[in-house]
Design an enzyme around this catalytic site. Structure first.
Site, PDB file in Angstrom:
ATOM      1  N   LYS A  92      91.936 -28.332  10.476  1.00 16.96           N
ATOM      2  CA  LYS A  92      91.516 -29.595  11.103  1.00 16.96           C
ATOM      3  C   LYS A  92      90.067 -29.855  10.709  1.00 16.96           C
ATOM      4  O   LYS A  92      89.199 -29.011  10.923  1.00 16.96           O
ATOM      5  CB  LYS A  92      91.671 -29.503  12.621  1.00 16.96           C
ATOM      6  CG  LYS A  92      91.648 -30.846  13.318  1.00 16.96           C
ATOM      7  CD  LYS A  92      92.927 -31.639  13.087  1.00 16.96           C
ATOM      8  CE  LYS A  92      93.925 -31.502  14.216  1.00 16.96           C
ATOM      9  NZ  LYS A  92      95.273 -31.968  13.823  1.00 16.96           N
ATOM     10  N   THR A 125      97.266 -27.085  12.381  1.00 16.60           N
ATOM     11  CA  THR A 125      95.876 -27.577  12.387  1.00 16.60           C
ATOM     12  C   THR A 125      95.480 -27.943  13.816  1.00 16.60           C
ATOM     13  O   THR A 125      94.319 -27.832  14.197  1.00 16.60           O
ATOM     14  CB  THR A 125      95.682 -28.794  11.458  1.00 16.60           C
ATOM     15  OG1 THR A 125      96.374 -29.914  11.976  1.00 16.60           O
ATOM     16  CG2 THR A 125      96.132 -28.501  10.037  1.00 16.60           C
ATOM     17  N   ARG A 148      51.516 -42.566  -8.333  1.00 13.04           N
ATOM     18  CA  ARG A 148      52.712 -43.279  -7.887  1.00 13.04           C
ATOM     19  C   ARG A 148      53.159 -42.738  -6.531  1.00 13.04           C
ATOM     20  O   ARG A 148      52.665 -41.714  -6.061  1.00 13.04           O
ATOM     21  CB  ARG A 148      53.845 -43.129  -8.906  1.00 13.04           C
ATOM     22  CG  ARG A 148      54.355 -41.709  -9.038  1.00 13.04           C
ATOM     23  CD  ARG A 148      55.619 -41.606  -9.917  1.00 13.04           C
ATOM     24  NE  ARG A 148      56.115 -40.224  -9.908  1.00 13.04           N
ATOM     25  CZ  ARG A 148      57.248 -39.831 -10.447  1.00 13.04           C
ATOM     26  NH1 ARG A 148      58.027 -40.697 -11.079  1.00 13.04           N
ATOM     27  NH2 ARG A 148      57.637 -38.569 -10.379  1.00 13.04           N
ATOM     28  N   GLN A 207      61.017 -32.913 -10.648  1.00 11.20           N
ATOM     29  CA  GLN A 207      61.564 -31.611 -11.026  1.00 11.20           C
ATOM     30  C   GLN A 207      60.589 -30.493 -10.653  1.00 11.20           C
ATOM     31  O   GLN A 207      60.982 -29.447 -10.123  1.00 11.20           O
ATOM     32  CB  GLN A 207      61.825 -31.567 -12.546  1.00 11.20           C
ATOM     33  CG  GLN A 207      63.021 -32.396 -13.015  1.00 11.20           C
ATOM     34  CD  GLN A 207      62.693 -33.834 -13.382  1.00 11.20           C
ATOM     35  OE1 GLN A 207      61.764 -34.439 -12.817  1.00 11.20           O
ATOM     36  NE2 GLN A 207      63.452 -34.400 -14.294  1.00 11.20           N
ATOM     37  N   ASN A 266      65.452 -39.747  -6.598  1.00 12.70           N
ATOM     38  CA  ASN A 266      64.079 -40.236  -6.747  1.00 12.70           C
ATOM     39  C   ASN A 266      64.068 -41.670  -6.201  1.00 12.70           C
ATOM     40  O   ASN A 266      64.549 -42.592  -6.845  1.00 12.70           O
ATOM     41  CB  ASN A 266      63.693 -40.189  -8.230  1.00 12.70           C
ATOM     42  CG  ASN A 266      62.208 -40.413  -8.443  1.00 12.70           C
ATOM     43  OD1 ASN A 266      61.492 -40.747  -7.507  1.00 12.70           O
ATOM     44  ND2 ASN A 266      61.750 -40.241  -9.675  1.00 12.70           N
ATOM     45  N   HIS A 314      62.769 -44.736  -5.918  1.00 18.24           N
ATOM     46  CA  HIS A 314      61.719 -45.437  -6.672  1.00 18.24           C
ATOM     47  C   HIS A 314      61.048 -46.526  -5.843  1.00 18.24           C
ATOM     48  O   HIS A 314      61.710 -47.271  -5.121  1.00 18.24           O
ATOM     49  CB  HIS A 314      62.325 -46.082  -7.920  1.00 18.24           C
ATOM     50  CG  HIS A 314      62.992 -45.112  -8.835  1.00 18.24           C
ATOM     51  ND1 HIS A 314      62.329 -44.079  -9.441  1.00 18.24           N
ATOM     52  CD2 HIS A 314      64.291 -45.026  -9.250  1.00 18.24           C
ATOM     53  CE1 HIS A 314      63.170 -43.393 -10.198  1.00 18.24           C
ATOM     54  NE2 HIS A 314      64.367 -43.932 -10.095  1.00 18.24           N
TER      55      HIS A 314
HETATM   56  O1  LIG Z   1      59.813 -37.299 -11.486  1.00 20.51           O
HETATM   57  C1  LIG Z   1      60.468 -37.932 -12.326  1.00 20.51           C
HETATM   58  N1  LIG Z   1      61.324 -37.242 -13.136  1.00 20.51           N
HETATM   59  C2  LIG Z   1      62.066 -37.866 -14.098  1.00 20.51           C
HETATM   60  O2  LIG Z   1      62.851 -37.205 -14.839  1.00 20.51           O
HETATM   61  C3  LIG Z   1      61.933 -39.255 -14.211  1.00 20.51           C
HETATM   62  N2  LIG Z   1      62.518 -40.181 -15.036  1.00 20.51           N
HETATM   63  C4  LIG Z   1      62.004 -41.398 -14.689  1.00 20.51           C
HETATM   64  O3  LIG Z   1      62.346 -42.484 -15.217  1.00 20.51           O
HETATM   65  N3  LIG Z   1      61.096 -41.268 -13.683  1.00 20.51           N
HETATM   66  C5  LIG Z   1      61.048 -39.943 -13.364  1.00 20.51           C
HETATM   67  N4  LIG Z   1      60.325 -39.262 -12.435  1.00 20.51           N
END
Ligand SMILES: O=c1[nH]c(=O)c2[nH]c(=O)[nH]c2[nH]1
Length: 303
Positions: free
Chosen positions: A12, A57, A176, A224, A250, A252
């Site tokens: 379940k 279940t 950024r 990363q 990410n 943006h």
């Molecule tokens: O920290 C980031 N890693 C990326 O691999 C990447 N690629 C991207 O377009 N912006 C970013 N920023």
């Protein structure tokens, strides 16, 4: 064409369990979403429809609620361990149990005048704690983690020096916004019942704390790099954790072009961004203790 049954499991899913402990007029709440998946000698039910080996279940659901009452919910991991052990040791045909738990946190409402209210709660809008407990009758695998922990650095993040080809339009960034919704899963070293168990709640709190501190303190040249810092900080500081995997969108933030309105938007102070929700970069990696085996699945987000 002859066929044979492949991997299978059943149980379940998403049993929503709320347990209230009433300590005088101060109440405590545990709010879980528990999914049970059992496997073992289940060929016959698939081949011929014989249900002899099938614990319904519906029974697995009842067990979740009965265990919450009888044993309490000390932590998500401890609760999952109780359940997994019960299914594997009480039913011969069941050889493996996997219990997934999501935990929703509540905090007390602080009402003006009344101080902290003892029985009124507001759901914490932050992350969800998750865990997966697997038992095969001899070994345990405990993977814990969290999802939807949204964090943002409004500076100390750059991204430049990347590979470029004829399709590259991205401008190099020297200051950024770095924002993500952290999804992380970590695997405990503990696999053996005869060894002392970690303190699951404390381990969760510390891992979360290390991850947030590393996010805040890392001067980031890429998401990363930040991810690796978050993971290695936890592996270095917490002996009980051997492996951690992250899935980091990410999120943006793009500076808005306000030139058409005669407004310059190129200074950090008062800068205005468009917070995009898609598409997003998706940065995923595992950080391991040297010598540890990678066991957390690459696609871990539904775990
Ligand atoms: O920290 C980031 N890693 C990326 O691999 C990447 N690629 C991207 O377009 N912006 C970013 N920023």
């Amino acid at each position: 064409m002859p066929t044979i049954l492949g991997q299978n499991q059943y149980g379940k899913a998403e049993n929503r369990v709320v347990r209230i402990v009433r300590d005088g007029d101060t109440h405590h709440i545990k709010d879980l979403n528990v999914s049970v998946a059992l496997s073992g000698d289940m060929e016959e039910v698939h081949y011929s429809g014989s249900n002899a080996n099938v614990l319904p279940t519906d029974t697995t659901k009842n067990t979740v609620y009965a265990f919450a009452k009888e044993h309490g919910i000390e932590s998500a991991e401890q609760f999952g361990i109780h359940l997994a052990r019960h299914f594997v040791t009480s039913q011969d045909p069941i050889h493996r149990a996997r219990i997934r738990v999501e935990e929703y946190a509540w905090e007390r409402i602080a009402a003006p005048g009344a101080g902290e209210v003892k029985h009124s709660f507001v759901r914490k809008g932050q992350e969800t704690r998750v865990s997966q407990i697997t038992f095969d009758g001899s070994r345990w695998e405990i993977i814990s983690g969290l999802k939807d922990l949204t964090v943002l650095n409004s500076t100390d993040s750059e991204f430049w020096g990347y590979a470029k080809d004829k399709y590259t339009t991205l401008r190099e960034a020297y200051d950024r916004i770095l924002a993500t919704d952290v999804s992380a899963r970590w695997r405990y070293h503990w696999t053996d019942d005869t060894e002392p168990m970690p303190d699951w709640d404390n381990s969760y709190d510390r891992a979360r704390e290390h991850m947030l501190h590393a996010f805040a303190e890392t001067y980031s040249l890429s998401l990363q790099q930040t991810l690796y810092q978050m993971g290695s900080r936890i592996i270095d500081a917490r002996d009980e954790i051997d492996e951690i995997r992250f899935s980091l969108p990410n999120n943006h933030h793009f500076l808005v072009d306000l030139e058409p309105f005669g407004l310059k938007n190129d200074t950090p102070d008062g800068a205005v961004y468009f917070a995009a929700d898609r598409p997003y970069g998706l940065i995923e990696a595992t950080v391991l203790r040297d010598g540890a085996e990678p066991r957390i699945p690459l696609d871990m987000t539904n775990l």
